[in-house]
Design an enzyme around this catalytic site. Structure first.
Site, PDB file in Angstrom:
ATOM      1  N   TYR A   1       0.794  -1.343  -0.052  1.00 50.75           N
ATOM      2  CA  TYR A   1      -0.111  -0.020   0.175  1.00 50.75           C
ATOM      3  C   TYR A   1       0.953   1.214   0.000  1.00 50.75           C
ATOM      4  CZ  TYR A   1      -3.828   2.949   1.872  1.00 50.75           C
ATOM      5  OH  TYR A   1      -4.710   3.950   2.048  1.00 50.75           O
TER       6      TYR A   1
ATOM      7  N   LYS B   1      -1.428  -1.160  -4.300  1.00 48.47           N
ATOM      8  CA  LYS B   1      -2.314  -0.059  -4.005  1.00 48.47           C
ATOM      9  C   LYS B   1      -1.598   1.222  -3.924  1.00 48.47           C
ATOM     10  CE  LYS B   1      -5.805   1.440  -0.621  1.00 48.47           C
ATOM     11  NZ  LYS B   1      -5.437   2.665  -0.906  1.00 48.47           N
TER      12      LYS B   1
HETATM   13  C1  LIG Z   1      -5.509   9.382   1.758  1.00 48.06           C
HETATM   14  C2  LIG Z   1      -6.639   8.601   1.379  1.00 48.06           C
HETATM   15  O1  LIG Z   1      -7.435   8.146   1.994  1.00 48.06           O
HETATM   16  N1  LIG Z   1      -6.823   8.263   0.099  1.00 48.06           N
HETATM   17  C3  LIG Z   1      -7.928   7.373  -0.327  1.00 48.06           C
HETATM   18  C4  LIG Z   1      -7.307   6.010  -0.928  1.00 48.06           C
HETATM   19  O2  LIG Z   1      -6.186   5.667  -0.571  1.00 48.06           O
HETATM   20  C5  LIG Z   1      -8.736   8.002  -1.457  1.00 48.06           C
HETATM   21  O3  LIG Z   1      -9.771   7.116  -1.686  1.00 48.06           O
HETATM   22  C6  LIG Z   1      -9.114   9.384  -0.989  1.00 48.06           C
HETATM   23  O4  LIG Z   1      -9.850   9.178   0.347  1.00 48.06           O
HETATM   24  C7  LIG Z   1      -9.928  10.092  -2.092  1.00 48.06           C
HETATM   25  O5  LIG Z   1      -9.152  10.198  -3.392  1.00 48.06           O
HETATM   26  C8  LIG Z   1     -10.579  11.292  -1.760  1.00 48.06           C
HETATM   27  O6  LIG Z   1      -9.666  12.434  -1.565  1.00 48.06           O
HETATM   28  C1  LIG Z   2      -8.867   4.778   0.404  1.00 49.05           C
HETATM   29  C2  LIG Z   2      -8.280   3.668   0.800  1.00 49.05           C
HETATM   30  O1  LIG Z   2      -7.516   2.872   0.099  1.00 49.05           O
HETATM   31  C3  LIG Z   2      -8.081   3.277   2.377  1.00 49.05           C
HETATM   32  O2  LIG Z   2      -8.867   3.976   3.001  1.00 49.05           O
HETATM   33  O3  LIG Z   2      -7.016   3.074   2.659  1.00 49.05           O
END
Ligand SMILES: CC(=O)N[C@H](C=O)[C@@H](O)[C@H](O)[C@H](O)CO
Ligand SMILES: CC(=O)C(=O)O
Length: 322
Positions: free
Chosen positions: A190, A220
């Site tokens: 990740y 990811k």
């Molecule tokens: C930092 C974070 O949580 N990133 C999420 C996934 O990794 C995204 O899904 C964001 O929440 C999304 O892009 C909204 O800004």
């Molecule tokens: C958005 C996402 O990948 C997380 O919540 O870890």
């Protein structure tokens, strides 16, 4: 919801979309010919992004994720599974990640949240991937073993972020030790440098990773560096890795670069909408696909990317508007 495509470079219907809280998979039957094969694991599964915890999210929204006492309200998870499947079309979940605030939970809370998702999701969800990253290698291994014991479909790990790995080899060694604790589970790295502060490029990390981590299944990628992402895809064409994109506002661009799926917080409530974007992309109707993407950009970038991913705020301030 997240989107993820198992088969690299294939048409979208062969991609698996994973949404943050949710892993969502389109058009790929579990165990289908295009699904990535877990190495060393029993059975076939479709590549899974991670699911973010609906629990943590709900807590911020006042939606009942945590009870007034500050305890997690596990009883909402069953209903949440039904909501995701029935109302958002999301069937893959990434548990205890960023959205799920996994790093803010105790180890026993993380285990219990994972158990609830696996139990409640049985026969309803396609894949459940548990994020097991932690600062302590031993805790991370414990969580990985627990994920295997309860029957999760995969594990994901972020880079340790306080005493940080200073180069690729140090990071790989950490990941390898965690992966080895659950040798039958597909393993995802990740990559989320804005939050971990670990800036090692994903493309560099992936170089030869399977020699060290035989269960390595995919990435990811939660970063806006599409050059790095594109190079990951390009340099691993033979590997059948899952390339799950994690910046929801840029998903369309990432699909063009070869994303096989997506994991994201917004798919909890924009699952349906994102599916429409994916469908439009699949039929090469890029203008319509773009029409679906900006909606997220307008509302989310300022809140989330602009504030270095202060996610729960962005997610819930946006949710109120939809
Ligand atoms: C930092 C974070 O949580 N990133 C999420 C996934 O990794 C995204 O899904 C964001 O929440 C999304 O892009 C909204 O800004
Ligand atoms: C958005 C996402 O990948 C997380 O919540 O870890």
């Amino acid at each position: 919801m997240f989107i993820q495509a198992p088969a690299f470079g294939g048409p979208l219907k062969n991609r698996e979309l994973h949404l943050c809280l949710t892993l969502w998979e389109r058009g790929v039957a579990r165990g289908g010919a295009t699904a990535p094969r877990p190495r060393g694991g029993a059975g076939t599964w479709c590549a899974a992004p991670a699911i973010k915890s609906a629990v943590g999210s709900a807590a911020r929204s006042g939606g009942g994720g945590r009870a007034a006492s500050g305890e997690i309200n596990f009883s909402v998870i069953g209903r949440y599974v039904d909501y995701l499947v029935e109302e958002q079309g999301v069937k893959n979940i990434f548990v205890n990640g960023t959205t799920g605030e996994g790093l803010s939970l105790s180890i026993s809370e993380r285990c219990r949240v994972a158990e609830e998702w696996v139990t409640e999701g049985r026969n309803k969800l396609d894949q459940i991937v548990i994020h097991v990253g932690a600062l302590s290698l031993k805790e991370s291994q414990e969580l990985a073993q627990h994920a295997a014991k309860i029957g999760a479909d995969g594990i994901a790990v972020i880079a340790p972020f306080f005493l940080k790995p200073w180069n690729k080899d140090v990071l790989i060694n950490f990941l390898k030790e965690v992966a080895a604790a659950a040798p039958a589970l597909p393993f995802y790295y990740y990559h989320i440098p804005a939050l971990t502060g670990v800036k090692i490029r994903a493309e560099e990390l992936l170089d030869g990773i399977q020699d060290k981590i035989p269960t390595f299944q995919g990435l990811k990628f939660s970063d806006t560096d599409l050059l790095d992402f594109g190079q990951c895809v390009d340099q691993n064409r033979q590997q059948q890795f899952a390339f799950l994109f994690g910046v929801d506002e840029q998903l369309l661009s990432a699909l063009v670069m070869g994303a096989t799926g997506a994991v994201g917080s917004t798919y909890n409530y924009l699952g349906k909408k994102t599916n429409q974007m994916l469908e439009a992309f699949e039929r090469k109707d890029f203008s319509s696909a773009l029409n679906h993407q900006p909606t997220q950009i307008n509302h989310l970038t300022q809140n989330s990317i602009g504030k270095q991913f202060s996610l729960p705020h962005s997610v819930f301030s946006y949710r109120k508007q939809v």
